[in-house]
Write a protein that holds these residues in place. Structure first.
Motif, PDB file in Angstrom:
ATOM      1  N   GLU A  67       0.816  -1.217   0.000  1.00  9.20           N
ATOM      2  CA  GLU A  67       0.000   0.000   0.000  1.00  9.20           C
ATOM      3  C   GLU A  67       0.855   1.275   0.000  1.00  9.20           C
ATOM      4  OE1 GLU A  67      -3.964  -1.088   2.489  1.00  9.20           O
ATOM      5  OE2 GLU A  67      -2.111  -1.051   3.671  1.00  9.20           O
ATOM      6  N   ARG A  68       2.144   1.122   0.120  1.00 13.10           N
ATOM      7  CA  ARG A  68       3.027   2.272   0.259  1.00 13.10           C
ATOM      8  C   ARG A  68       3.341   2.908  -1.094  1.00 13.10           C
ATOM      9  NH1 ARG A  68       7.311  -0.168   4.763  1.00 13.10           N
ATOM     10  NH2 ARG A  68       5.779  -0.263   6.479  1.00 13.10           N
ATOM     11  N   GLY A  69       3.418   4.245  -1.101  1.00  8.12           N
ATOM     12  CA  GLY A  69       3.710   4.975  -2.327  1.00  8.12           C
ATOM     13  C   GLY A  69       5.199   5.064  -2.589  1.00  8.12           C
ATOM     14  N   PRO A  70       5.583   5.595  -3.750  1.00  7.43           N
ATOM     15  CA  PRO A  70       6.998   5.675  -4.123  1.00  7.43           C
ATOM     16  C   PRO A  70       7.818   6.636  -3.267  1.00  7.43           C
ATOM     17  CG  PRO A  70       5.627   6.829  -5.722  1.00  7.43           C
ATOM     18  CD  PRO A  70       4.694   6.066  -4.820  1.00  7.43           C
ATOM     19  N   LEU A  71       7.157   7.545  -2.548  1.00  2.00           N
ATOM     20  CA  LEU A  71       7.860   8.486  -1.670  1.00  2.00           C
ATOM     21  C   LEU A  71       7.527   8.222  -0.203  1.00  2.00           C
ATOM     22  CD1 LEU A  71       7.367  11.832  -3.669  1.00  2.00           C
ATOM     23  CD2 LEU A  71       9.170  10.121  -3.895  1.00  2.00           C
ATOM     24  N   HIS A  72       7.256   6.979   0.121  1.00  2.00           N
ATOM     25  CA  HIS A  72       6.804   6.596   1.453  1.00  2.00           C
ATOM     26  C   HIS A  72       7.706   7.145   2.559  1.00  2.00           C
ATOM     27  CE1 HIS A  72       4.983   4.112   4.567  1.00  2.00           C
ATOM     28  NE2 HIS A  72       6.195   3.718   4.927  1.00  2.00           N
ATOM     29  N   GLY A  73       7.127   8.007   3.402  1.00  2.00           N
ATOM     30  CA  GLY A  73       7.823   8.509   4.575  1.00  2.00           C
ATOM     31  C   GLY A  73       8.806   9.634   4.326  1.00  2.00           C
ATOM     32  N   LEU A  74       8.843  10.188   3.122  1.00  2.00           N
ATOM     33  CA  LEU A  74       9.825  11.230   2.780  1.00  2.00           C
ATOM     34  C   LEU A  74       9.332  12.609   3.224  1.00  2.00           C
ATOM     35  CD1 LEU A  74      12.514  11.807   1.203  1.00  2.00           C
ATOM     36  CD2 LEU A  74      11.044  12.382  -0.749  1.00  2.00           C
ATOM     37  N   PRO A  75      10.041  13.278   4.140  1.00  2.00           N
ATOM     38  CA  PRO A  75       9.633  14.630   4.529  1.00  2.00           C
ATOM     39  C   PRO A  75       9.993  15.634   3.442  1.00  2.00           C
ATOM     40  CG  PRO A  75      11.151  13.633   6.132  1.00  2.00           C
ATOM     41  CD  PRO A  75      11.228  12.824   4.888  1.00  2.00           C
ATOM     42  N   PHE A  76       9.163  16.654   3.264  1.00  2.00           N
ATOM     43  CA  PHE A  76       9.497  17.713   2.314  1.00  2.00           C
ATOM     44  C   PHE A  76       9.032  19.062   2.841  1.00  2.00           C
ATOM     45  CE2 PHE A  76       5.252  16.425   1.058  1.00  2.00           C
ATOM     46  CZ  PHE A  76       4.625  17.564   0.546  1.00  2.00           C
ATOM     47  N   ALA A  77       9.783  20.105   2.463  1.00  2.00           N
ATOM     48  CA  ALA A  77       9.476  21.472   2.845  1.00  2.00           C
ATOM     49  C   ALA A  77       8.789  22.175   1.685  1.00  2.00           C
ATOM     50  CB  ALA A  77      10.756  22.212   3.219  1.00  2.00           C
ATOM     51  N   VAL A  78       7.971  23.181   1.997  1.00  2.00           N
ATOM     52  CA  VAL A  78       7.145  23.861   0.991  1.00  2.00           C
ATOM     53  C   VAL A  78       7.350  25.374   1.089  1.00  2.00           C
ATOM     54  CG1 VAL A  78       4.803  24.198   0.132  1.00  2.00           C
ATOM     55  CG2 VAL A  78       5.425  22.023   1.200  1.00  2.00           C
ATOM     56  N   LYS A  79       7.733  25.970  -0.011  1.00  2.00           N
ATOM     57  CA  LYS A  79       7.914  27.418  -0.071  1.00  2.00           C
ATOM     58  C   LYS A  79       6.604  28.143   0.238  1.00  2.00           C
ATOM     59  CE  LYS A  79       9.649  30.946  -3.322  1.00  2.00           C
ATOM     60  NZ  LYS A  79      10.080  31.166  -4.730  1.00  2.00           N
ATOM     61  N   GLU A  80       6.708  29.289   0.854  1.00  2.00           N
ATOM     62  CA  GLU A  80       5.542  30.022   1.342  1.00  2.00           C
ATOM     63  C   GLU A  80       4.496  30.357   0.276  1.00  2.00           C
ATOM     64  OE1 GLU A  80       4.245  30.751   4.051  1.00  2.00           O
ATOM     65  OE2 GLU A  80       5.715  30.839   5.635  1.00  2.00           O
ATOM     66  N   SER A 108      -0.461  17.977  -2.990  1.00  2.00           N
ATOM     67  CA  SER A 108      -1.368  16.824  -2.953  1.00  2.00           C
ATOM     68  C   SER A 108      -0.740  15.604  -3.618  1.00  2.00           C
ATOM     69  CB  SER A 108      -2.692  17.163  -3.652  1.00  2.00           C
ATOM     70  OG  SER A 108      -3.404  18.146  -2.943  1.00  2.00           O
ATOM     71  N   ARG A 109      -0.085  15.801  -4.744  1.00  2.00           N
ATOM     72  CA  ARG A 109       0.532  14.681  -5.447  1.00  2.00           C
ATOM     73  C   ARG A 109       1.646  14.041  -4.622  1.00  2.00           C
ATOM     74  NH1 ARG A 109       0.738  15.946 -11.970  1.00  2.00           N
ATOM     75  NH2 ARG A 109      -1.438  16.657 -12.156  1.00  2.00           N
ATOM     76  N   LEU A 110       2.418  14.872  -3.945  1.00  2.00           N
ATOM     77  CA  LEU A 110       3.482  14.335  -3.109  1.00  2.00           C
ATOM     78  C   LEU A 110       2.912  13.561  -1.918  1.00  2.00           C
ATOM     79  CD1 LEU A 110       6.063  17.260  -3.124  1.00  2.00           C
ATOM     80  CD2 LEU A 110       6.229  15.087  -4.308  1.00  2.00           C
ATOM     81  N   GLU A 111       1.878  14.111  -1.301  1.00  2.00           N
ATOM     82  CA  GLU A 111       1.261  13.404  -0.172  1.00  2.00           C
ATOM     83  C   GLU A 111       0.648  12.074  -0.610  1.00  2.00           C
ATOM     84  OE1 GLU A 111      -1.433  15.539   2.359  1.00  2.00           O
ATOM     85  OE2 GLU A 111       0.268  15.934   3.682  1.00  2.00           O
ATOM     86  N   LYS A 112      -0.006  12.057  -1.755  1.00  2.00           N
ATOM     87  CA  LYS A 112      -0.592  10.812  -2.244  1.00  2.00           C
ATOM     88  C   LYS A 112       0.471   9.756  -2.514  1.00  2.00           C
ATOM     89  CE  LYS A 112      -4.678  13.006  -4.289  1.00  2.00           C
ATOM     90  NZ  LYS A 112      -5.348  13.423  -5.563  1.00  2.00           N
ATOM     91  N   ALA A 113       1.688  10.201  -2.804  1.00  2.00           N
ATOM     92  CA  ALA A 113       2.796   9.269  -3.050  1.00  2.00           C
ATOM     93  C   ALA A 113       3.491   8.847  -1.764  1.00  2.00           C
ATOM     94  CB  ALA A 113       3.808   9.909  -3.999  1.00  2.00           C
ATOM     95  N   GLY A 114       3.000   9.348  -0.614  1.00  2.00           N
ATOM     96  CA  GLY A 114       3.548   8.930   0.670  1.00  2.00           C
ATOM     97  C   GLY A 114       4.494   9.907   1.327  1.00  2.00           C
ATOM     98  N   ALA A 115       4.725  11.074   0.712  1.00  2.00           N
ATOM     99  CA  ALA A 115       5.602  12.070   1.316  1.00  2.00           C
ATOM    100  C   ALA A 115       4.857  12.827   2.419  1.00  2.00           C
ATOM    101  CB  ALA A 115       6.115  13.036   0.256  1.00  2.00           C
ATOM    102  N   ILE A 116       5.613  13.496   3.272  1.00  2.00           N
ATOM    103  CA  ILE A 116       5.056  14.142   4.467  1.00  2.00           C
ATOM    104  C   ILE A 116       5.472  15.609   4.498  1.00  2.00           C
ATOM    105  CG2 ILE A 116       4.992  14.143   6.986  1.00  2.00           C
ATOM    106  CD1 ILE A 116       5.802  11.178   6.895  1.00  2.00           C
ATOM    107  N   VAL A 117       4.494  16.520   4.526  1.00  2.00           N
ATOM    108  CA  VAL A 117       4.793  17.952   4.660  1.00  2.00           C
ATOM    109  C   VAL A 117       5.360  18.215   6.044  1.00  2.00           C
ATOM    110  CG1 VAL A 117       3.888  20.291   4.567  1.00  2.00           C
ATOM    111  CG2 VAL A 117       2.877  18.528   3.124  1.00  2.00           C
ATOM    112  N   ILE A 118       6.550  18.808   6.090  1.00  2.00           N
ATOM    113  CA  ILE A 118       7.185  19.085   7.387  1.00  2.00           C
ATOM    114  C   ILE A 118       7.064  20.555   7.789  1.00  2.00           C
ATOM    115  CG2 ILE A 118       9.518  19.644   6.620  1.00  2.00           C
ATOM    116  CD1 ILE A 118       8.656  17.217   9.478  1.00  2.00           C
ATOM    117  N   GLY A 119       6.834  21.447   6.789  1.00  2.00           N
ATOM    118  CA  GLY A 119       6.689  22.860   7.136  1.00  2.00           C
ATOM    119  C   GLY A 119       6.782  23.765   5.930  1.00  2.00           C
ATOM    120  N   LYS A 120       6.608  25.076   6.181  1.00  2.00           N
ATOM    121  CA  LYS A 120       6.685  26.118   5.154  1.00  2.00           C
ATOM    122  C   LYS A 120       8.016  26.861   5.302  1.00  2.00           C
ATOM    123  CE  LYS A 120       3.653  26.931   2.793  1.00  2.00           C
ATOM    124  NZ  LYS A 120       2.413  27.760   2.850  1.00  2.00           N
TER     125      LYS A 120
END
Length: 441
Positions: A67-80, A108-120
């Motif tokens: 059930e895991r996506g290709p970016l499972h558990g990967l944190p990512f930062a998001v520009k303001e 949304s696409r990154l989250e659906k692939a299993g990545a995790i928003v860590i902050g702005k």
């Protein structure tokens, strides 16, 4: 990859591998610990979403392997300037206060692939400058030398990735804003071609100038994330092409800036390496057309359109209000001319791509400047101070072609060096970035 290697030293690809045998929760805890230790000095993050990131990691850990996506558990930062549900999209100012109710499509696409928003992450007000500094957010600093700027406008994301606080950062590039901070911070920063990455819910970023994209430590990491956000298959095309036709130049589009000698030497070294690697390499003098007038019209109009939606315009910096006032006075006919001029400039550089697959230039003319260089400058002096940063990048925003900043070691002071590669397609650029950046990994 050794299990004893610290999380902050892992590439995004290695991070995903580690999570498969440990847990997404362990990775997020390590990420948050690193942020707590380094963000106070660097000021890369404006918002850290610790609770939601931990909760999301626990949810991911309950998924079965299939059930895991290709970016499972990967944190990512998001520009303001990119929407995250529950957060205010500030555009680098405190003139907005209403949180967004949904993610931008790229998030949304990154989250659906299993990545995790860590902050702005921090940016200059409205992304106007190649320095990450603002009245509301303060000064963001370069992890390699905290007296220096990480560049801008995606400087917060660059500082976050380069310092190991997070393996991947999202940014935007309307005049060099992914490539400049990537060059200053030793990252691979691809500005994709116009329209490749969705800007939804926004119809555009800075009219036809801006694109959303990724800042990463390696070309493989960049390709992996682009595969998700724009449904490509760049990862399978990273192996070096047998023989690309490559032209290199240090010529600028403007007499107002000349490249630092370190950048000239770096381009020459890269050209020599590529020739030795079997590519067809030629020193060229292409006489690039000057995009400055078209860019300035689109830039000023975009600043006006952006701030016209803010809730508290009196909170904006004076120089932002002044830029917006000029943009408001531009007639529609002038904006239309600038948009058409973009097509003309693209046609003018088109013959170059009949002869070469890739052109190599410096990414910037200048070395990383003081972090507070434009702190007390007005709009005109800030523009002048910005010229050495953008003189090699602006043209490719106006023409809409992909370009990537590729790291190439460090200078005698320990600050990163880089080159820019431009072409007609992303895949050869990422392949070249993979070949070059691997030398110094």
């Amino acid at each position: 990859m050794e299990m004893t290697q610290p999380w902050h030293e892992l590439t995004a690809c290695e991070w995903i591998e580690r999570v498969q045998v440990t847990s997404a929760y362990d990775g997020i805890c390590a990420c948050l610990e690193r942020i707590r230790a380094y963000n106070p000095q660097l000021n890369a993050f404006s918002v850290v979403l610790a609770d939601s990131a931990v909760q999301r990691a626990r949810e991911l850990d309950r998924l079965a392997p299939h059930e895991r996506g290709p970016l499972h558990g990967l944190p990512f930062a998001v520009k303001e300037e990119i929407d995250v549900a529950g957060c205010v999209t500030t555009f680098g100012t405190n003139a907005y206060t209403t949180p967004r109710t949904s993610h931008s499509e790229i998030v949304s696409r990154l989250e659906k692939a299993g990545a995790i928003v860590i902050g702005k992450t921090r940016m200059p007000e409205c992304g106007a400058w190649p320095f990450t500094i603002s009245k509301s957010g303060g000064v963001t600093r370069n992890p390699y030398d905290m007296t220096r700027t990480p560049g801008g406008s995606s400087g917060g994301s660059a500082a976050a990735v380069a310092s190991g606080m997070v393996p991947i950062g999202l940014g935007g590039d309307g005049g060099g804003s992914i490539r400049i901070p990537s060059a200053h911070c030793g990252l691979v920063g691809l500005k994709p071609s116009r329209g490749l990455v969705s800007t939804a819910p926004y119809p555009h970023l800075w009219l036809n100038l801006g694109v959303a994209g990724v800042l990463a430590r390696t070309a493989r990491d960049s390709a992996l994330v682009y595969d998700v956000i724009c449904a490509t298959d760049f990862s399978s095309k990273l192996e070096p092409h047998t023989s690309l036709r490559i032209g290199w130049t240090v010529d600028t589009v403007s007499p107002l800036a000349r490249p630092h000698q370190d950048h000239v030497s770096t381009v020459q070294q890269v050209a020599h390496f590529l020739a030795e690697s079997g590519h067809q390499v030629e020193h060229i003098h292409p006489r690039f057309p000057d995009p400055t007038i078209a860019f300035l019209i689109l830039f000023l109009r975009s600043i006006y359109e952006e701030v016209s939606t803010c809730e508290y315009p009196h909170h904006l910096e004076k120089r932002t209000r002044q830029l917006a006032a000029v943009g408001a006075r531009l007639p529609k006919s002038m904006v239309s001319w600038a948009l058409k001029r973009s097509d003309v400039l693209a046609e003018q550089v088109a013959p170059l791509w009949q002869k070469y697959d890739v052109v190599i230039t410096p990414t910037t003319a200048s070395r990383p400047d003081r972090a507070d260089r434009i702190a007390f400058l007005g709009p005109v002096r800030s523009q002048i101070a910005s010229i050495p940063s953008v003189v090699y990048t602006l043209l490719w925003n106006v023409t809409g072609q992909p370009a990537v900043s590729i790291p190439w070691g460090n200078d005698s002071h320990g600050l990163p060096l880089a080159v820019q590669a431009i072409g007609m397609q992303e895949a050869p650029l990422l392949s070249l970035a993979h070949q070059l950046s691997a030398i110094h990994e």
